[in-house]
Scaffold this active site. Structure first.
Site, PDB file in Angstrom:
ATOM      1  N   LYS A  43      11.427  14.522  17.239  1.00 56.37           N
ATOM      2  CA  LYS A  43      12.215  13.327  18.513  1.00 56.37           C
ATOM      3  C   LYS A  43      13.115  12.229  18.115  1.00 56.37           C
ATOM      4  O   LYS A  43      11.621  11.598  17.639  1.00 56.37           O
ATOM      5  CB  LYS A  43      11.372  13.290  19.177  1.00 56.37           C
ATOM      6  CG  LYS A  43      11.830  13.026  21.212  1.00 56.37           C
ATOM      7  CD  LYS A  43      10.601  13.174  21.900  1.00 56.37           C
ATOM      8  CE  LYS A  43      11.341  11.902  23.494  1.00 56.37           C
ATOM      9  NZ  LYS A  43       9.868  12.414  24.287  1.00 56.37           N
ATOM     10  N   SER A 118      10.894  14.497  28.470  1.00 53.81           N
ATOM     11  CA  SER A 118      12.163  13.808  28.047  1.00 53.81           C
ATOM     12  C   SER A 118      12.279  14.207  26.247  1.00 53.81           C
ATOM     13  O   SER A 118      13.407  14.248  25.904  1.00 53.81           O
ATOM     14  CB  SER A 118      12.251  12.178  28.266  1.00 53.81           C
ATOM     15  OG  SER A 118      10.428  12.293  26.786  1.00 53.81           O
ATOM     16  N   SER A 142       6.596  14.973  28.697  1.00 57.36           N
ATOM     17  CA  SER A 142       7.962  14.525  28.206  1.00 57.36           C
ATOM     18  C   SER A 142       7.040  15.816  27.369  1.00 57.36           C
ATOM     19  O   SER A 142       8.824  16.088  26.650  1.00 57.36           O
ATOM     20  CB  SER A 142       7.963  13.297  27.441  1.00 57.36           C
ATOM     21  OG  SER A 142       8.503  12.614  28.582  1.00 57.36           O
TER      22      SER A 142
END
Lengths: 433, 462
Positions: A43, A118, A142
């Site tokens: 990420k 996310s 997330s």
């Protein structure tokens, strides 16, 4: 409409080929990888040395960190190599990966739908088969949320068991680095590599445990009251959940219904604490020391370079902590959090907490405009975050071709046990590959 | 006019730690931006790792200042924007500082004083902002250096009290190895706040920054009190402002007007767990206690004060045997020895050896050696010569012979008929001035007692 999945913001230098042909990532990967090494995606809010770390924000566009996150160092030692940095909601604030400065990531099951957030890019890259595993970060859900929307396992460890050094903070007291994979075996393998004390994160620690990977039947399962649940989740999810409870009861597992209030109350508590910490954590982005060169004053630069949701949370955070409001908002939330945390940890002594992960399957890109309805996507995921306990999304079924998952969570430091119990519950999953 | 100044102090002390407060970078002086890491620069993803030794030093200070120690101390974020603050917040303390409600006794002009300590807390220093022409430069070497903040109640009534408080506190901080106490390098900084009450009319608090020395603190406070008294008397309102002391003009200059109270939005730093503070058992005598001990032995306040303000000097004083004449010893320490140490601070409190010094003082006391001769011997003694051989080498040349002494006495009596007459008229005290003249004339080689007898004999003969 984007012509490609947009899972990645940048690719590792050794994968220059992939960068040129985004539709052919998988093939290029096969060419580059050593026989023994395992590729993985990261990420883009976790610091890496060879690729930029942008948090999907203009304020960090092109920023290359001079140091790398502890989790990266550990994985590299185990012959894993970083493929690239995956897309996310700006600064990990969101549940759709749409607020990225680089545009939304598309759901691999349906390109008109979001992939959740996310950590949307990480979930999508695993679901699409580009990488066997990916790292994400989970603050209020997330990791678990996009895992549900993309149909993969998403594991949020106990807060403190994995070093946060190099993870760009959103809400520090809830931020953890999480793992996406298609199997729990792989989740456990990655967790074993990245967990443990790190001298650069004083909140990290070791746990002495001797639990090997293997299916384990839980004794007791706490579930939300079904009549409440029906009002919160879509019908198809409700029906599957009801079936699962019946199946578990047949296995002589003690089923205990709990009020949905705990989730309803978690949401505002979570957002108040999150806002407060965000407002402080994002203060360092003043455009002076890193990020694109600019000649603006910090306030102008921040206004121009930070997205709407990020600015909203910063402003709300300043309000929540300000004199005259702090007591009634921030401090009250901290107080309620303690209460909630002890409740969840008490339950975990006897068994698991089982809920749907998301209230629905993936929604359409640009279909949710109202921040509150976006926040409600976190309905089931914020309570374990506040309590700091581990939680896993188990991919459960598909509705009209779109995946959704169920969440299991337990108590602090019971991560390995939770993975084993999730493996057992996974036997009832209708997920087919 | 009924004038009541109220002065409080905020003192920042750099703690004597090898490494910074929340990372492992060195605290030593170095070229700009060389003792820095992601934590010092506040880079994204960097996390603070507390330096336990810093909290031990702070606990030691809490013990010294008789503060109640918070067993669990909390690091809180103080949020504000400034270019020298890389994270946009400073890790400081708010609700649960290391120590609270302490006190410090000290002497000012011979009078016992007490200042209450409101709180002491630890915090990280900011980076250094250096303005060079058009450019603003940042040096992050200072970023993260551990600081101790000591806040007093407004208990000081004049500039001297504030100064003497700082001098005695500084001395103990150095002795306890809490800080180097070097004000010139910024290791100790003080910001006084001053308000006055003139016949019941109270002024607003003025903060003074930019003070590089304790005497500077005293001068600035004195100036500010005078300024405020004039303002109050003229019926002006004294605004709550921040001023800076300007060394060149010797004035406090307005720096910034406080429009409203700043809201720092304190909250516990989620990157740090609660800090369990270890209780300190580091006990030292404070300068206040030292002064009392010395004065009990007959040492004058001024001498005791001087000795008390440097622990090495006091330890030297203390290492002398019990029977010694303390007054004489204090005079030697604050006189010839202190000027010797001023030239060579490396031997402060070490040389001359206690044994040699004890003997020398005994020789002077017993009358075997004059004080003047002793002072002459001192440098040789310090260089390592043996005291006995030094005294022996003097032989009889040490004191004037009896014959020379009577000649000297005769001369003095003859040359000062006026004084002699006063003596004869009953003012016998004037004999002292005659003896003094004799001592000067003989360059200290006359034995004062014997000279006095000889002069008296001579006067009676006339």
């Amino acid at each position: 409409m984007l012509g490609y999945p947009n899972d990645f913001i940048s690719f590792s230098k050794s994968l220059s080929l992939a960068r040129q042909d985004k539709n052919n990532i998988f093939i290029s990967l096969v060419c580059e990888a050593k026989d023994s090494s395992v590729p993985f995606a990261v990420k883009d809010n976790i610091c890496t040395l060879t690729t930029p770390t942008t948090c999907a924000s203009r304020i960090l566009d092109g920023y290359i960190s001079p140091y790398e996150a502890t989790v990266l160092t550990k994985l590299k030692k185990h012959d894993c190599f970083e493929v690239g940095k995956t897309n996310l909601d700006e600064f990990a604030m969101g549940t759709s990966s749409e607020t990225s400065f680089y545009g939304p990531s598309l759901n691999p099951w349906d390109p008109t739908k979001v992939c959740g957030g996310s950590s949307g890019g990480s979930a999508a890259s695993v679901a699409a088969g580009i990488v066997p595993f990916a790292l994400g970060s989970d603050t209020g859900g997330s990791v678990r949320h996009p895992a549900s929307f993309c149909g993969v396992f998403g594991f949020r460890p106990t807060w403190g068991r994995v070093s946060r050094y190099g993870l760009i903070s959103m809400a520090s007291s809830m931020d953890v680095i999480g793992i996406f994979s298609k199997t729990l075996n792989e989740v456990r393998w990655v967790f074993d590599v990245i967990k443990g004390f790190d001298r650069n994160d004083s909140t990290s620690y070791d746990v002495k445990e001797n639990i090997t990977f293997g299916s384990k039947k839980p004794k007791k399962v706490f579930v939300p009251k079904l009549k409440d649940l029906a009002k919160i989740v879509e019908l198809y999810i409700f029906e599957d959940f009801e079936i699962l409870i019946k199946d578990l009861a047949k296995e002589n597992i003690d089923i205990q219904e709990i009020e949905c209030d705990i989730f309803e109350n978690s949401l505002p508590v979570y957002y108040l604490i999150c806002y407060a910490e965000v407002s402080s954590n994002l203060s360092r982005f003043d455009g002076i020391r890193f990020g694109p060169k600019n000649n603006h004053h910090a306030d102008v630069w921040r206004k121009d370079s930070l997205g709407e949701e990020v600015r909203r949370r910063i402003l709300m955070g300043c309000h929540v902590l300000s004199e005259g409001h702090k007591e009634g908002l921030y401090e009250k939330a901290v107080h309620l959090r303690k209460h909630l945390s002890s409740t969840l940890n008490d339950w975990s002594k006897d068994g698991l907490l089982l809920t749907p992960t998301t209230p629905s399957v993936a929604f359409g890109i640009n279909s949710k405009k109202d921040p509150i309805s976006m926040y409600r996507q976190d309905f089931f995921t914020t309570a374990p975050s506040l309590a700091g306990v581990p939680a896993i999304n188990i991919p459960w079924n598909k509705y009209k071709g779109l995946p959704y998952g169920f969440q299991v969570s337990s108590g602090v430091d019971m991560d390995e046990n939770l993975i084993n119990e999730a493996l057992w519950i996974n036997n009832f999953s209708k997920w087919t590959r | 006019m009924n004038l009541n100044p109220m002065i409080g102090l905020e003192i920042h002390v750099q703690l004597m730690s090898q490494t910074k407060m929340y990372c492992r970078c060195s605290c030593s002086y170095s070229d700009p931006n060389t003792n820095c890491c992601p934590v010092c620069y506040g880079l994204p993803g960097a996390l603070p790792v507390p330096n336990k030794y810093v909290f031990d030093l702070a606990s030691r200070c809490a013990h010294l200042l008789k503060c109640s120690l918070n067993e669990f101390s909390v690091a809180e974020r103080k949020n504000y924007f400034y270019p020298d603050l890389p994270k946009g917040y400073q890790i400081s303390q708010f609700l649960k500082p290391i120590g609270e409600n302490g006190e410090w006794f000290f002497f000012s002009e011979g009078v016992e004083c007490k200042a209450r300590i409101r709180r002491i807390q630890v915090e990280e220093d900011t980076a250094q902002l250096i303005v060079k022409g058009q450019d603003s430069l940042l040096d992050f070497n200072r970023s993260g250096i551990p600081l101790l903040e000591i806040v007093t109640e407004p208990d000081f009534k004049n500039s001297r009290e504030a100064g003497e408080f700082l001098r005695s506190l500084r001395s103990s901080l150095i002795e306890c190895e809490i800080s180097t106490g070097k004000m010139e390098t910024g290791a100790m900084r003080c910001e006084p706040n001053v308000s006055v009450s003139v016949d019941g009319r109270v002024s607003n608090k003025v903060e003074i920054k930019n003070l590089g020395s304790i005497s500077g603190v005293e001068k600035a406070i004195k100036w500010e009190i005078a300024c405020q008294v004039k303002q109050v008397e003229d019926g002006e309102v004294v605004n709550s402002v921040t001023k800076g002391w300007d060394e060149s003009s010797q004035k406090c200059i307005l720096q910034r007007v406080k429009e409203s109270a700043s809201d720092y939005r304190y909250f516990p730093d989620p990157d740090l767990s609660m800090i369990k503070t270890r209780k300190s058992s580091f006990d030292v005598l404070t300068p206040y206690q030292k002064v009392k001990i010395m004065m009990d032995k007959g040492v004058s306040f001024q001498m005791a004060r001087t000795i008390s303000l440097n622990h090495k000097v006091f330890n030297y004083y203390q290492s002398f045997p019990k029977g010694i004449n303390n007054k004489e010893l204090a005079a030697w320490i604050t006189g010839p020895l202190s000027s010797f140490w001023k030239n060579d601070s490396s031997v402060l409190g070490i040389s001359p050896k206690v044994k040699d010094m004890t003997e020398l003082i005994c020789y002077v006391e017993s009358g075997k050696v004059t004080r003047a001769i002793a002072k002459e011997i001192l440098p040789k003694l310090i260089k390592g010569s043996d005291i006995d051989s030094l005294i022996n080498a003097l032989g009889d040349s040490n004191y004037l012979s009896d014959q020379d002494l009577s000649v000297l006495a005769e001369d003095i009596v003859r040359q000062n008929p006026g004084i002699v007459e006063k003596y004869l008229n009953g003012k016998t005290a004037v004999i002292k001035s005659l003896v003094g003249m004799g001592m000067r004339k003989s360059k200290g080689r006359a034995h004062p007692e014997l000279l006095k007898l000889e002069i008296e004999k001579n006067i009676k003969l006339t």
